[in-house]
Design a protein around this motif. Structure first.
Motif, PDB file in Angstrom:
ATOM      1  N   UNK A 616       0.832  -1.206   0.000  1.00  0.00           N
ATOM      2  CA  UNK A 616       0.000   0.000   0.000  1.00  0.00           C
ATOM      3  C   UNK A 616       0.866   1.256   0.000  1.00  0.00           C
ATOM      4  N   UNK A 617       1.966   1.242   0.748  1.00  0.00           N
ATOM      5  CA  UNK A 617       2.845   2.419   0.740  1.00  0.00           C
ATOM      6  C   UNK A 617       3.449   2.658  -0.637  1.00  0.00           C
ATOM      7  N   UNK A 618       3.883   1.588  -1.291  1.00  0.00           N
ATOM      8  CA  UNK A 618       4.466   1.750  -2.629  1.00  0.00           C
ATOM      9  C   UNK A 618       3.420   2.241  -3.630  1.00  0.00           C
ATOM     10  N   UNK A 619       2.182   1.718  -3.553  1.00  0.00           N
ATOM     11  CA  UNK A 619       1.134   2.131  -4.504  1.00  0.00           C
ATOM     12  C   UNK A 619       0.765   3.592  -4.276  1.00  0.00           C
ATOM     13  N   UNK A 620       0.574   4.006  -3.020  1.00  0.00           N
ATOM     14  CA  UNK A 620       0.182   5.384  -2.741  1.00  0.00           C
ATOM     15  C   UNK A 620       1.295   6.374  -3.052  1.00  0.00           C
ATOM     16  N   UNK A 621       2.564   5.928  -2.959  1.00  0.00           N
ATOM     17  CA  UNK A 621       3.660   6.839  -3.288  1.00  0.00           C
ATOM     18  C   UNK A 621       3.779   7.089  -4.791  1.00  0.00           C
ATOM     19  N   UNK A 622       3.247   6.171  -5.612  1.00  0.00           N
ATOM     20  CA  UNK A 622       3.339   6.323  -7.067  1.00  0.00           C
ATOM     21  C   UNK A 622       2.209   7.178  -7.619  1.00  0.00           C
ATOM     22  N   UNK A 623       1.012   7.130  -6.990  1.00  0.00           N
ATOM     23  CA  UNK A 623      -0.167   7.833  -7.522  1.00  0.00           C
ATOM     24  C   UNK A 623       0.039   9.340  -7.391  1.00  0.00           C
ATOM     25  N   UNK A 624      -0.258  10.066  -8.464  1.00  0.00           N
ATOM     26  CA  UNK A 624      -0.107  11.520  -8.477  1.00  0.00           C
ATOM     27  C   UNK A 624      -1.460  12.187  -8.209  1.00  0.00           C
ATOM     28  N   UNK A 625      -1.474  13.401  -7.641  1.00  0.00           N
ATOM     29  CA  UNK A 625      -2.747  14.101  -7.404  1.00  0.00           C
ATOM     30  C   UNK A 625      -3.364  14.566  -8.724  1.00  0.00           C
ATOM     31  N   UNK A 626      -4.683  14.828  -8.751  1.00  0.00           N
ATOM     32  CA  UNK A 626      -5.323  15.257 -10.014  1.00  0.00           C
ATOM     33  C   UNK A 626      -4.817  16.609 -10.498  1.00  0.00           C
ATOM     34  N   UNK A 627      -4.354  17.460  -9.595  1.00  0.00           N
ATOM     35  CA  UNK A 627      -3.866  18.784  -9.978  1.00  0.00           C
ATOM     36  C   UNK A 627      -2.461  18.948  -9.416  1.00  0.00           C
ATOM     37  N   UNK A 628      -1.532  19.318 -10.312  1.00  0.00           N
ATOM     38  CA  UNK A 628      -0.146  19.478  -9.893  1.00  0.00           C
ATOM     39  C   UNK A 628      -0.020  20.616  -8.883  1.00  0.00           C
ATOM     40  N   UNK A 629       0.612  20.400  -7.736  1.00  0.00           N
ATOM     41  CA  UNK A 629       0.743  21.482  -6.741  1.00  0.00           C
ATOM     42  C   UNK A 629       1.669  22.588  -7.245  1.00  0.00           C
ATOM     43  N   UNK A 630       1.469  23.772  -6.669  1.00  0.00           N
ATOM     44  CA  UNK A 630       2.317  24.906  -7.038  1.00  0.00           C
ATOM     45  C   UNK A 630       3.737  24.684  -6.545  1.00  0.00           C
TER      46      UNK A 630
END
Length: 639
Positions: A616-630
């Motif tokens: 779960x840690x590896x999967x969540x670390x790969x997923x990117x947010x829908x909007x790139x942060x500033x």
């Protein structure tokens, strides 16, 4: 491993989706029941002891009263049948999803097995080529010793015969299988987009041909097994089996006492007996250890057959499978166990693990045998070196003792010979003394006359010698005075040179002190200059600030009064304050939160019970947010 875990995760997601649809079905069933409850009496499935009296009163008063209406059981049965059919459809979907997940997992495992075999096959081919090249090189290097040596030529003929026989076997047994395989691939490619019922007769012929090839391959395999057994029996009869066994399988028979110790001529028998006893005790200790290890090794035979009745062929297949799945392969343990279960379906997992433990224990005992044998050789070599050194020292000591004994005997002989010579010399001396006494009496008179002449002569000589001695002492005194004067001059010169060098050293030290002081003063001057420049810079900046400063007149009413913008805002707020919500929301909405894929994946992992695992840690670390942060919101800190 990653694909297997992905398929497992997908299977879990499908299960959760099926459970969600089941919950939806139960909710829809409940809602439909509630909707039908407007027309029908509610049906209570719970039972209470206090409701017995109420039911009795209802039965006494009758069911035909206006309060209770008859139930429509046909309609309820139709609803139940529809919901049951819907649940069956959902169950079929869940079964299909489970079958698909199982097939995906099976295909992933088979693909990993193919990767292992694709890596193992070139290695085996290289090993085969190397063995063949070594055999050819060996045969080419063999030369006949004479014209009558026909064994070499018969060996060449036998090599050609084996080559022709192998080529005939390949044409008769291997080539038909490859042709049949290529024909089947061609037929599958043709009927890939067609129905199987187009040419049923052709397929029956193909199946018959496949069965015939299988039977032929079984006969060939049985024939090869019988030939292999015959060759093994012939090797046993010829007594060549010992050349194929490992040296660690047999107990090492080492010489207890080296010949160097037994054949050495030691002058001290007790020392030689003690060395022989040391060798015997060392051999006895290591033989006892080797015997205990050999007894442990004899508990299981060469192929570990005492666990589960394993035959030699099964053990060799098991051993080759373990060698294929090395530790550098990901998930090698699970893949190896899966392949072993496929190769030995009649064996349970517990039997395979038990056989593996027995094989590991047997290999450990063999390693211990090799280690003990090496230790025995090392200790025996060390003891032999020490024994040879001790024997050599004993020989040297014995030689020294013999030399000392010979020296003492020689000294005794010399002393006796000297004693005899001394006695003869004393007798001669007595005779000589008598003769000398007579001669002395005659010469005494002559001596007295001569002595007088000599005394006179000596007096003149002594006077001359005294004069010479006085002249010699005068020369010595003069020479000492010259040497002392020269040393005084040399000492004065050295002192002047040393004083000049000390003066120069003091000047040099003073010069360095002055240079350091001057550098320190220059550095302090530069620091004062920098401080003065900083003060001038601050003064200039303060002057500039004073020049651009705002000077406004004091107006308290304007300062404390409302601005035009504030008054316009109050007017607009009074107009729309009736439409304004009770309180303002400064956060994300539920739609925005659910739209984030990280939240959905985390919820799925939590439902699957995997939210605290490494996967779960590896999967969540790969997923990117829908909007790139500033860029200004990114942190450079690493936790």
């Amino acid at each position: 491993m990653g694909e297997e875990s992905d398929s497992f995760l997908g299977y879990k997601f499908d299960q959760h989706s099926a459970e969600a649809s089941t919950r939806h079905y139960s909710g829809s069933k409940q809602s439909s029941t509630e909707m039908s409850g407007k027309d029908l009496h509610p049906f209570s499935s719970t039972y209470r002891a206090g409701d017995v009296e109420k039911v009795t009163l209802r039965m006494k008063n009758g069911l035909g009263s206006s309060k209770y209406n008859p139930a429509d059981y046909k309609r309820l049965q139709a609803i139940v049948d529809a919901k049951r059919q819907e649940s069956d459809v959902i169950g079929q979907k869940v079964q299909k999803i489970q079958c698909a997940a199982k097939a995906t997992k099976e295909s992933s495992i088979l693909r990993q097995h193919r990767q292992v075999w694709s890596r193992e096959c070139p290695r085996l081919q290289k090993a085969e080529e190397k063995a063949e090249n070594d055999l050819h090189d060996f045969l080419e290097q063999i030369r006949p010793s004479s014209t009558t040596d026909t064994a070499i030529f018969s060996l060449k003929d036998y090599e050609l015969f084996l080559e022709r026989e192998r080529e005939a076997f390949r044409i008769a047994a291997v080539q038909p299988v490859h042709q049949l395989r290529e024909d089947l691939f061609f037929r599958l490619g043709e009927v890939q987009h067609q129905q199987l019922t187009v040419h049923p007769s052709n397929w029956e012929q193909v199946i018959q041909q496949i069965e015939f090839v299988k039977d032929q391959q079984d006969e060939i395999t049985a024939k090869l097994d019988s030939e292999c057994a015959a060759v093994e029996e012939e090797i046993k009869c010829l007594g060549l089996e010992k050349y194929f066994t490992s040296t660690s399988d047999t107990l090492v028979n080492m010489e207890s006492i080296p010949e160097e110790v037994l054949n050495t001529d030691c002058p001290y028998p007790e020392l030689k007996d003690s060395l022989i006893q040391a060798f015997l005790s060392l051999s006895e200790r290591y033989q006892r250890r080797l015997r205990s290890l050999q007894e442990q090794l004899q508990e299981a035979d060469r192929f570990c057959c005492r666990f589960g009745g394993w035959c030699p062929d099964d053990h060799l297949c098991y051993q080759f499978t373990l060698l294929q799945y090395t530790h550098d392969i990901p998930n090698h343990r699970a893949l190896c166990m899966d392949m072993l279960q496929r190769l030995f379906p009649e064996k349970s997992r517990q039997e395979l693990i038990q056989h593996e433990r027995a094989w590991d224990w047997q290999r450990f005992i063999r390693v211990q045998l090799n280690v003990v044998t090496q230790q025995w050789q090392r200790d025996q070599e060390e003891l032999l070196a020490r024994a040879l050194y001790i024997l050599q020292e004993a020989t040297h000591v014995h030689q020294e003792e013999l030399e000392q004994h010979r020296d003492r005997q020689n000294q005794k002989d010399i002393c006796s010979h000297l004693r005899e010579k001394l006695q003869r010399w004393r007798a001669q001396q007595e005779e000589v003394a008598k003769l000398e006494a007579a001669i002395a009496d005659r010469q005494q008179a002559e001596e007295e006359a001569r002595s007088k002449r000599e005394q006179e002569k000596e007096a003149t000589i002594r006077s001359q010698q005294k004069e010479r001695v006085r002249q010699f002492y005068l020369k010595q005194q003069k020479r000492k005075e010259e040497l002392e004067h020269r040393d005084q001059e040399r000492l004065a010169n050295l002192r002047s040179v040393m004083e000049e060098q000390a003066r120069r050293d003091k000047e040099r030290v003073q010069f360095r002190v002055d240079m350091l002081q001057r550098r320190r003063e220059e550095r302090e001057a530069r620091e004062l200059e920098h401080q003065r420049e900083d003060e001038e810079k601050q003064n200039r900046l303060e002057a500039l600030r004073n020049q651009v400063g705002v000077v406004a007149e004091a107006d308290p009413e304007r300062m404390m009064g409302d601005t035009e913008a504030w008054r316009s805002r109050l007017l607009n707020a009074k107009e729309c304050e009736l439409q304004r919500p009770l309180y303002s929301i400064n956060t994300y909405t539920d739609a925005q939160i659910v739209s984030d894929p990280r939240v959905r994946v985390e919820q799925a992992l939590r439902e699957a019970g995997l939210h605290q695992s490494q996967y779960a840690r590896e999967v969540l670390s790969v997923i990117k947010p829908p909007k790139t942060p500033r860029r200004d919101m990114q942190s450079i800190l690493k936790f």
